[in-house]
Design a protein around this motif. Structure first.
Motif, mmCIF file in Angstrom:
data_model
loop_
_atom_site.group_PDB
_atom_site.id
_atom_site.type_symbol
_atom_site.label_atom_id
_atom_site.label_comp_id
_atom_site.label_asym_id
_atom_site.label_seq_id
_atom_site.Cartn_x
_atom_site.Cartn_y
_atom_site.Cartn_z
ATOM 1 N N ILE A 12 0.839 -1.189 0.000
ATOM 2 C CA ILE A 12 0.000 0.000 0.000
ATOM 3 C C ILE A 12 0.878 1.245 0.000
ATOM 4 C CG2 ILE A 12 -1.946 -1.110 1.168
ATOM 5 C CD1 ILE A 12 -1.141 0.516 3.668
ATOM 6 N N GLU A 13 0.323 2.304 -0.524
ATOM 7 C CA GLU A 13 1.001 3.592 -0.512
ATOM 8 C C GLU A 13 0.209 4.526 0.384
ATOM 9 O OE1 GLU A 13 3.147 6.272 -3.732
ATOM 10 O OE2 GLU A 13 0.985 6.170 -4.069
ATOM 11 N N ILE A 14 0.900 5.183 1.306
ATOM 12 C CA ILE A 14 0.271 6.143 2.206
ATOM 13 C C ILE A 14 0.792 7.523 1.856
ATOM 14 C CG2 ILE A 14 0.048 6.890 4.607
ATOM 15 C CD1 ILE A 14 0.349 3.921 5.359
ATOM 16 N N GLU A 15 -0.138 8.456 1.697
ATOM 17 C CA GLU A 15 0.215 9.840 1.405
ATOM 18 C C GLU A 15 -0.418 10.734 2.462
ATOM 19 O OE1 GLU A 15 0.309 9.623 -3.448
ATOM 20 O OE2 GLU A 15 -1.571 10.171 -2.457
ATOM 21 N N ILE A 16 0.314 11.758 2.871
ATOM 22 C CA ILE A 16 -0.215 12.808 3.739
ATOM 23 C C ILE A 16 -0.280 14.065 2.883
ATOM 24 C CG2 ILE A 16 0.081 14.141 5.860
ATOM 25 C CD1 ILE A 16 -0.250 11.139 6.386
ATOM 26 N N GLY A 21 -4.024 20.292 -0.806
ATOM 27 C CA GLY A 21 -3.975 19.130 -1.679
ATOM 28 C C GLY A 21 -2.579 18.701 -2.105
ATOM 29 N N ARG A 22 -1.549 19.355 -1.563
ATOM 30 C CA ARG A 22 -0.169 18.989 -1.904
ATOM 31 C C ARG A 22 0.283 17.800 -1.069
ATOM 32 N NH1 ARG A 22 0.736 25.106 -1.393
ATOM 33 N NH2 ARG A 22 0.574 24.468 0.768
ATOM 34 N N ILE A 23 0.956 16.857 -1.691
ATOM 35 C CA ILE A 23 1.505 15.710 -0.971
ATOM 36 C C ILE A 23 2.737 16.181 -0.209
ATOM 37 C CG2 ILE A 23 2.549 13.427 -1.180
ATOM 38 C CD1 ILE A 23 0.837 13.084 -3.753
ATOM 39 N N VAL A 24 2.698 16.053 1.120
ATOM 40 C CA VAL A 24 3.812 16.490 1.949
ATOM 41 C C VAL A 24 4.608 15.311 2.513
ATOM 42 C CG1 VAL A 24 2.786 18.713 2.519
ATOM 43 C CG2 VAL A 24 2.308 16.743 3.974
ATOM 44 N N LEU A 25 4.055 14.115 2.412
ATOM 45 C CA LEU A 25 4.740 12.915 2.893
ATOM 46 C C LEU A 25 4.188 11.719 2.137
ATOM 47 C CD1 LEU A 25 6.717 11.923 5.170
ATOM 48 C CD2 LEU A 25 4.689 11.475 6.515
ATOM 49 N N ARG A 26 5.058 10.808 1.751
ATOM 50 C CA ARG A 26 4.630 9.605 1.026
ATOM 51 C C ARG A 26 5.498 8.437 1.485
ATOM 52 N NH1 ARG A 26 4.886 10.675 -4.847
ATOM 53 N NH2 ARG A 26 2.710 11.236 -4.691
ATOM 54 N N GLN A 27 4.870 7.290 1.731
ATOM 55 C CA GLN A 27 5.635 6.077 2.046
ATOM 56 C C GLN A 27 4.858 4.856 1.580
ATOM 57 O OE1 GLN A 27 5.863 6.483 6.426
ATOM 58 N NE2 GLN A 27 4.974 4.449 6.553
ATOM 59 N N ARG A 54 -4.168 9.521 3.039
ATOM 60 C CA ARG A 54 -4.745 8.732 1.956
ATOM 61 C C ARG A 54 -3.938 7.444 1.824
ATOM 62 N NH1 ARG A 54 -5.556 12.111 -3.216
ATOM 63 N NH2 ARG A 54 -3.297 12.059 -3.264
ATOM 64 N N ALA A 55 -4.617 6.299 1.901
ATOM 65 C CA ALA A 55 -3.977 4.994 1.740
ATOM 66 C C ALA A 55 -4.546 4.343 0.483
ATOM 67 C CB ALA A 55 -4.222 4.115 2.958
ATOM 68 N N LYS A 56 -3.647 3.895 -0.415
ATOM 69 C CA LYS A 56 -4.070 3.299 -1.690
ATOM 70 C C LYS A 56 -3.416 1.932 -1.849
ATOM 71 C CE LYS A 56 -2.339 6.768 -4.061
ATOM 72 N NZ LYS A 56 -1.990 7.689 -5.150
ATOM 73 N N ASN A 57 -4.174 0.994 -2.374
ATOM 74 C CA ASN A 57 -3.621 -0.333 -2.635
ATOM 75 C C ASN A 57 -3.708 -0.727 -4.102
ATOM 76 O OD1 ASN A 57 -6.265 -1.057 -3.086
ATOM 77 N ND2 ASN A 57 -6.400 -2.488 -1.395
ATOM 78 N N GLY A 58 -4.069 0.200 -4.970
ATOM 79 C CA GLY A 58 -4.220 -0.115 -6.386
ATOM 80 C C GLY A 58 -5.649 -0.409 -6.761
#
Length: 70
Positions: A12-16, A21-27, A54-58
């Motif tokens: 999964i990808e986690i974005e803050i 609406g700007r992505i300030v952190l991604r892991q 925001r958490a995404k798994n595809g």
């Protein structure tokens, strides 16, 4: 720490995002069947305030409100 329920092993990808609406952190993290606890790295570099997690798994996207206070 984010608790995330998954029924199968996947990445999964986690974005803050800030309120603009700007992505300030991604892991990215590997999750496994069952309940997973994920430590969010580098939150200390963010200013206190309200963010969107925001958490995404595809296949799915889960969005939550995140408050940082010090």
């Amino acid at each position: 720490v984010v608790a995330h329920w998954k029924i199968r092993r996947q990445r999964i990808e986690i974005e803050i995002l800030d309120m603009a609406g700007r992505i300030v952190l991604r892991q990215q993290n590997q999750v496994f069947e069952g309940t997973n606890s994920i430590a969010l790295n580098q939150l200390s570099r963010l200013q206190p305030g309200i963010y969107i997690l925001r958490a995404k798994n595809g296949e799915e996207v889960v969005t939550e409100r995140l408050s940082i206070a010090r």
